[in-house]
Design an enzyme around this catalytic site. Structure first.
Site, PDB file in Angstrom:
ATOM      1  N   GLN A   1      15.816 -58.699   5.601  1.00  0.00           N
ATOM      2  CA  GLN A   1      15.554 -57.997   6.868  1.00  0.00           C
ATOM      3  C   GLN A   1      15.627 -58.919   8.078  1.00  0.00           C
ATOM      4  O   GLN A   1      15.748 -58.453   9.208  1.00  0.00           O
ATOM      5  CB  GLN A   1      14.179 -57.314   6.821  1.00  0.00           C
ATOM      6  CG  GLN A   1      14.096 -56.179   5.816  1.00  0.00           C
ATOM      7  CD  GLN A   1      12.705 -55.611   5.734  1.00  0.00           C
ATOM      8  OE1 GLN A   1      11.853 -56.133   5.017  1.00  0.00           O
ATOM      9  NE2 GLN A   1      12.435 -54.559   6.485  1.00  0.00           N
TER      10      GLN A   1
ATOM     11  N   GLY B   1       4.763 -55.728   4.494  1.00  0.00           N
ATOM     12  CA  GLY B   1       5.718 -56.498   3.694  1.00  0.00           C
ATOM     13  C   GLY B   1       6.933 -56.838   4.524  1.00  0.00           C
ATOM     14  O   GLY B   1       7.152 -56.264   5.605  1.00  0.00           O
TER      15      GLY B   1
ATOM     16  N   HIS C   1      15.032 -54.357  -1.070  1.00  0.00           N
ATOM     17  CA  HIS C   1      15.717 -55.017   0.055  1.00  0.00           C
ATOM     18  C   HIS C   1      16.557 -56.196  -0.445  1.00  0.00           C
ATOM     19  O   HIS C   1      17.683 -56.413   0.015  1.00  0.00           O
ATOM     20  CB  HIS C   1      14.702 -55.534   1.076  1.00  0.00           C
ATOM     21  CG  HIS C   1      14.245 -54.518   2.073  1.00  0.00           C
ATOM     22  ND1 HIS C   1      15.105 -53.817   2.892  1.00  0.00           N
ATOM     23  CD2 HIS C   1      12.993 -54.099   2.427  1.00  0.00           C
ATOM     24  CE1 HIS C   1      14.416 -53.013   3.689  1.00  0.00           C
ATOM     25  NE2 HIS C   1      13.124 -53.156   3.419  1.00  0.00           N
TER      26      HIS C   1
END
Ligand code: K1U
Ligand code: ZN
Length: 167
Positions: free
Chosen positions: A51, A46, A137
């Site tokens: 990120q 993933g 995230h």
């Protein structure tokens, strides 16, 4: 296509909250394809746009053995969760660190696909874990945030040492 640099914990940009995508256009499709290439190359199962320092609600996932079942979820929202599972998690932003995290066993997620069409996905097991990890995230949360302060301190020290060695 292009490989994108992945932010490393504890980079403060990993704590930013991602904004919803207003229009699924070619820019978003290119971002998703580049994220997928970056995830496969890492390798990982993933990746969230956060990120790669893009603070938009886009995630890519492929938990298949054969790496041919790419999911692109834009503006994902969990609408239902039930059950509990505890599994070992890793993170491409926290290399070499794995620890147990408690997650819902089953989730229902609503999202837009690459054509901007609304979709619903039911997931359990590893796919459900990965969806929850990637949605975290987008909210600026990393799996180590669930661990004790002691563990977080040790992880930061270990990653700082790794960074000094590779610099
Ligand atoms: O978000 C990320 O950093 C990706 C992360 C996703 C994830 C892994 C495990 C549990 C929950 C979420 C990873 O892909 S870490 C690498 C990894 O798990 C893996 C790498 C190679 C083969 C199989 C798995
Ligand atoms: Zn991660």
């Amino acid at each position: 296509m292009a490989l994108l640099p992945i932010l490393r914990y504890p980079d403060p940009r990993l704590a930013k909250v991602a904004a919803p995508v207003e229009k699924v256009d070619d820019g978003i499709r290119t971002l998703a394809r580049n994220m997928a290439e970056t995830m496969y190359e890492a390798p990982g199962i993933g990746l969230a746009a956060t990120q790669v320092n893009v603070h938009k609600q886009v995630i890519v996932i492929d938990v298949s053995e054969t790496k041919d079942d790419l999911l692109v979820l834009i503006n994902p929202q969990i609408t239902h969760r039930d059950g509990l599972q505890v599994g070992e998690e890793g993170c491409l932003s926290v290399p070499g660190i794995y620890d147990k995290v408690e997650r819902a066993e089953h989730v229902t997620v609503r999202f837009l696909d690459m054509d901007g069409q609304p979709r619903t996905l039911e997931a359990d097991g590893l796919l459900a874990v990965c969806i929850q990890h990637e949605l975290d995230h987008l909210q600026g949360k990393v799996f180590v945030d669930y661990l004790s302060q002691l563990k977080q301190g040790r992880i930061k020290a270990k990653l700082a040492k790794q960074a000094r060695i590779t610099a």
